[in-house]
Design a protein around this motif. Structure first.
Motif, PDB file in Angstrom:
ATOM      1  N   MET A   1     -74.243 -19.936   5.218  1.00  0.00           N
ATOM      2  CA  MET A   1     -73.930 -19.804   3.956  1.00  0.00           C
ATOM      3  C   MET A   1     -74.690 -20.664   3.141  1.00  0.00           C
ATOM      4  SD  MET A   1     -69.763 -19.037   4.660  1.00  0.00           S
ATOM      5  CE  MET A   1     -70.059 -19.693   6.316  1.00  0.00           C
ATOM      6  N   GLY A   2     -74.631 -22.000   3.321  1.00  0.00           N
ATOM      7  CA  GLY A   2     -75.728 -22.729   2.713  1.00  0.00           C
ATOM      8  C   GLY A   2     -75.509 -22.971   1.164  1.00  0.00           C
ATOM      9  N   ASP A   3     -76.559 -23.419   0.513  1.00  0.00           N
ATOM     10  CA  ASP A   3     -76.364 -23.721  -0.951  1.00  0.00           C
ATOM     11  C   ASP A   3     -76.252 -22.696  -1.807  1.00  0.00           C
ATOM     12  OD1 ASP A   3     -76.538 -26.520   0.013  1.00  0.00           O
ATOM     13  OD2 ASP A   3     -78.778 -26.403  -0.384  1.00  0.00           O
ATOM     14  N   ASN A   4     -76.389 -21.420  -1.163  1.00  0.00           N
ATOM     15  CA  ASN A   4     -76.488 -20.466  -2.374  1.00  0.00           C
ATOM     16  C   ASN A   4     -74.950 -19.637  -2.734  1.00  0.00           C
ATOM     17  OD1 ASN A   4     -79.199 -20.641  -3.048  1.00  0.00           O
ATOM     18  ND2 ASN A   4     -79.626 -19.711  -1.061  1.00  0.00           N
ATOM     19  N   SER A   5     -74.057 -20.167  -2.022  1.00  0.00           N
ATOM     20  CA  SER A   5     -72.664 -19.835  -1.899  1.00  0.00           C
ATOM     21  C   SER A   5     -72.238 -19.739  -3.288  1.00  0.00           C
ATOM     22  CB  SER A   5     -71.519 -20.597  -1.032  1.00  0.00           C
ATOM     23  OG  SER A   5     -72.102 -20.396   0.287  1.00  0.00           O
ATOM     24  N   VAL A   6     -71.493 -18.574  -3.591  1.00  0.00           N
ATOM     25  CA  VAL A   6     -70.704 -18.456  -4.884  1.00  0.00           C
ATOM     26  C   VAL A   6     -69.294 -18.603  -4.313  1.00  0.00           C
ATOM     27  CG1 VAL A   6     -70.049 -17.050  -6.811  1.00  0.00           C
ATOM     28  CG2 VAL A   6     -72.176 -16.906  -5.964  1.00  0.00           C
ATOM     29  N   PHE A   7     -68.500 -19.433  -5.199  1.00  0.00           N
ATOM     30  CA  PHE A   7     -67.175 -19.944  -4.691  1.00  0.00           C
ATOM     31  C   PHE A   7     -66.244 -19.143  -5.514  1.00  0.00           C
ATOM     32  CE2 PHE A   7     -69.863 -23.431  -3.310  1.00  0.00           C
ATOM     33  CZ  PHE A   7     -69.662 -23.174  -1.863  1.00  0.00           C
ATOM     34  N   ALA A   8     -65.373 -18.313  -5.328  1.00  0.00           N
ATOM     35  CA  ALA A   8     -64.382 -17.514  -5.937  1.00  0.00           C
ATOM     36  C   ALA A   8     -63.400 -18.059  -5.777  1.00  0.00           C
ATOM     37  CB  ALA A   8     -64.556 -15.934  -5.650  1.00  0.00           C
ATOM     38  N   VAL A   9     -62.413 -18.861  -6.868  1.00  0.00           N
ATOM     39  CA  VAL A   9     -61.284 -19.433  -6.714  1.00  0.00           C
ATOM     40  C   VAL A   9     -60.130 -18.536  -7.250  1.00  0.00           C
ATOM     41  CG1 VAL A   9     -59.588 -21.367  -7.734  1.00  0.00           C
ATOM     42  CG2 VAL A   9     -62.314 -21.663  -7.082  1.00  0.00           C
ATOM     43  N   VAL A  10     -59.486 -17.726  -6.194  1.00  0.00           N
ATOM     44  CA  VAL A  10     -58.660 -16.824  -6.506  1.00  0.00           C
ATOM     45  C   VAL A  10     -57.131 -17.181  -7.101  1.00  0.00           C
ATOM     46  CG1 VAL A  10     -57.606 -14.539  -5.824  1.00  0.00           C
ATOM     47  CG2 VAL A  10     -59.886 -15.078  -5.082  1.00  0.00           C
ATOM     48  N   GLY A  11     -56.643 -17.192  -8.213  1.00  0.00           N
ATOM     49  CA  GLY A  11     -55.527 -17.621  -8.803  1.00  0.00           C
ATOM     50  C   GLY A  11     -55.855 -19.059  -9.420  1.00  0.00           C
ATOM     51  N   PRO A  12     -56.469 -19.193 -10.300  1.00  0.00           N
ATOM     52  CA  PRO A  12     -56.878 -20.302 -11.220  1.00  0.00           C
ATOM     53  C   PRO A  12     -55.691 -20.953 -11.841  1.00  0.00           C
ATOM     54  CG  PRO A  12     -57.588 -18.571 -12.699  1.00  0.00           C
ATOM     55  CD  PRO A  12     -56.941 -17.925 -11.041  1.00  0.00           C
ATOM     56  N   GLY A  13     -54.513 -21.316 -11.175  1.00  0.00           N
ATOM     57  CA  GLY A  13     -53.464 -22.063 -11.808  1.00  0.00           C
ATOM     58  C   GLY A  13     -53.616 -23.365 -11.852  1.00  0.00           C
ATOM     59  N   ALA A  14     -52.589 -24.262 -11.643  1.00  0.00           N
ATOM     60  CA  ALA A  14     -52.812 -25.692 -11.645  1.00  0.00           C
ATOM     61  C   ALA A  14     -53.622 -26.226 -10.760  1.00  0.00           C
ATOM     62  CB  ALA A  14     -51.408 -26.334 -11.490  1.00  0.00           C
ATOM     63  N   VAL A  15     -53.460 -25.837  -9.290  1.00  0.00           N
ATOM     64  CA  VAL A  15     -54.324 -26.315  -8.295  1.00  0.00           C
ATOM     65  C   VAL A  15     -55.633 -25.333  -8.226  1.00  0.00           C
ATOM     66  CG1 VAL A  15     -54.685 -26.229  -5.626  1.00  0.00           C
ATOM     67  CG2 VAL A  15     -52.551 -26.944  -6.843  1.00  0.00           C
ATOM     68  N   GLY A  16     -55.818 -24.186  -8.121  1.00  0.00           N
ATOM     69  CA  GLY A  16     -56.894 -23.402  -8.518  1.00  0.00           C
ATOM     70  C   GLY A  16     -57.808 -24.019  -9.583  1.00  0.00           C
ATOM     71  N   GLY A  17     -57.209 -23.974 -10.723  1.00  0.00           N
ATOM     72  CA  GLY A  17     -57.863 -24.412 -12.048  1.00  0.00           C
ATOM     73  C   GLY A  17     -58.781 -25.881 -11.804  1.00  0.00           C
ATOM     74  N   LEU A  18     -57.964 -26.573 -11.089  1.00  0.00           N
ATOM     75  CA  LEU A  18     -58.401 -28.028 -10.771  1.00  0.00           C
ATOM     76  C   LEU A  18     -59.707 -27.904  -9.660  1.00  0.00           C
ATOM     77  CD1 LEU A  18     -58.543 -31.260 -10.906  1.00  0.00           C
ATOM     78  CD2 LEU A  18     -56.610 -31.080  -9.088  1.00  0.00           C
ATOM     79  N   PHE A  19     -59.578 -27.072  -8.774  1.00  0.00           N
ATOM     80  CA  PHE A  19     -60.470 -26.786  -7.766  1.00  0.00           C
ATOM     81  C   PHE A  19     -61.648 -26.260  -8.641  1.00  0.00           C
ATOM     82  CE2 PHE A  19     -58.119 -26.190  -3.736  1.00  0.00           C
ATOM     83  CZ  PHE A  19     -57.693 -27.607  -3.811  1.00  0.00           C
ATOM     84  N   ALA A  20     -61.655 -25.304  -9.592  1.00  0.00           N
ATOM     85  CA  ALA A  20     -62.635 -24.650 -10.078  1.00  0.00           C
ATOM     86  C   ALA A  20     -63.522 -25.700 -11.152  1.00  0.00           C
ATOM     87  CB  ALA A  20     -62.326 -23.492 -11.037  1.00  0.00           C
ATOM     88  N   TRP A  21     -62.624 -26.433 -11.799  1.00  0.00           N
ATOM     89  CA  TRP A  21     -63.238 -27.529 -12.731  1.00  0.00           C
ATOM     90  C   TRP A  21     -64.063 -28.388 -12.005  1.00  0.00           C
ATOM     91  CZ3 TRP A  21     -62.440 -32.861 -13.621  1.00  0.00           C
ATOM     92  CH2 TRP A  21     -62.863 -33.298 -14.569  1.00  0.00           C
TER      93      TRP A  21
END
Length: 291
Positions: A1-21
């Motif tokens: 998967m390496g460095d080219n991964s796109v990370f989809a944070v499904v459910g950008p609430g408090a925890v997901g939003g923090l992860f995405a940020w």
């Protein structure tokens, strides 16, 4: 998967939003996947985090209603939201899925729907609240992620480690999930039952607290993850006395809640293994569970 991964944070609430940020701040390619109103708000305002640990700031995070094909999925919805998002995850043919859902029952439907995809269940310890759709107050001086040994090579685990949280990898998936589930279920059910913060709820009726601890530990042990009542009591006592749980807040607001994923699951596990759960049953009945 390496460095080219796109990370989809499904459910950008408090925890997901923090992860995405955090991932965006660290330079990873991130997509916040949510409902249309949430997506519109993130596109307009970005995601703002206020944190003593990581600082304050806004990150312009790409937001979509659908998961990009082949993405590495970081699943951070509430447990009751799984049915809504699972078809979209399946259709995206993800490279991997790591779930941060509470409870222990969600992994079977996830794996059944994604038989050819690496899937892992992880947990996170953090206190974060959404002040608004796009503003997150990170209140705890930590973000602690626990992931099973089987997920050690997941791109998402490596990226989250790089992005700032404390990440510990080790043990089986069941051990990781039950470690959080024992504490969370006991605390959430007692605070909701007594409608009190943690300290008052745990001390209101010592016999009931003891019975809940005993039944939760018995369910964990019967489910293949041996546990100690003393260890669980110590963990509960370490919780700040003024802490309130999201379950009690959701129930008080008559909002969708994780009551079934926490309490209902324990009743089902107890029934499956022949473990009596009268204290848990009393609490679930009082809270209006249909479990």
């Amino acid at each position: 998967m390496g460095d080219n991964s796109v990370f989809a944070v499904v459910g950008p609430g408090a925890v997901g939003g923090l992860f995405a940020w955090l991932l965006q701040r660290a330079g990873h390619e991130v997509v916040a996947v949510g409902r249309p109103a949430t997506v519109d708000a993130i596109r307009r305002d970005g995601i703002e985090v206020r944190s003593q640990l990581f600082g304050n700031g806004v990150q312009r995070v790409r937001a979509e209603t659908g998961i990009p094909e082949g993405a590495s999925v970081i699943l951070t919805t509430k447990a009751y939201g799984l049915d809504d998002v699972l078809p979209g995850i399946v259709s995206a043919r993800p490279a991997e899925v790591i779930s941060f859902l509470n409870g222990v029952e969600h992994m079977v439907p996830l794996r059944s729907a994604l038989p050819d995809v690496p899937v892992a269940g992880a947990s996170v310890a953090v206190s974060a609240l959404r002040a608004s759709t796009t503003v997150i107050d990170h209140r705890s001086p930590f973000v602690r992620i626990e992931a099973p040994e089987a997920a050690s090579g997941f791109a998402a685990v490596l990226a989250l480690t790089d992005a700032g949280p404390s990440v510990r990898v080790g043990g089986s998936e069941a051990e990781v999930l039950w470690a959080k589930f024992r504490l969370l279920a006991s605390l959430a059910l007692l605070t909701s039952y007594w409608r009190q913060p943690a300290g008052a709820a745990l001390s209101e009726d010592p016999e009931l607290t003891e019975a809940v601890v005993s039944e939760v530990v018995a369910c964990s042990t019967a489910d293949g993850v041996p546990a100690s009542e003393l260890d669980l009591v110590r963990a509960l006592r370490s919780v700040p006395g003024g802490m309130r749980t999201s379950l009690q807040e959701d129930l008080a607001a008559d909002a969708p809640s994780e009551l079934d994923a926490l309490g209902g699951a324990l009743l089902r596990i107890g029934e499956r293994h022949g473990i009596p759960t009268p204290a848990l049953g009393r609490i679930l009945t009082a809270l209006g569970s249909n479990a």
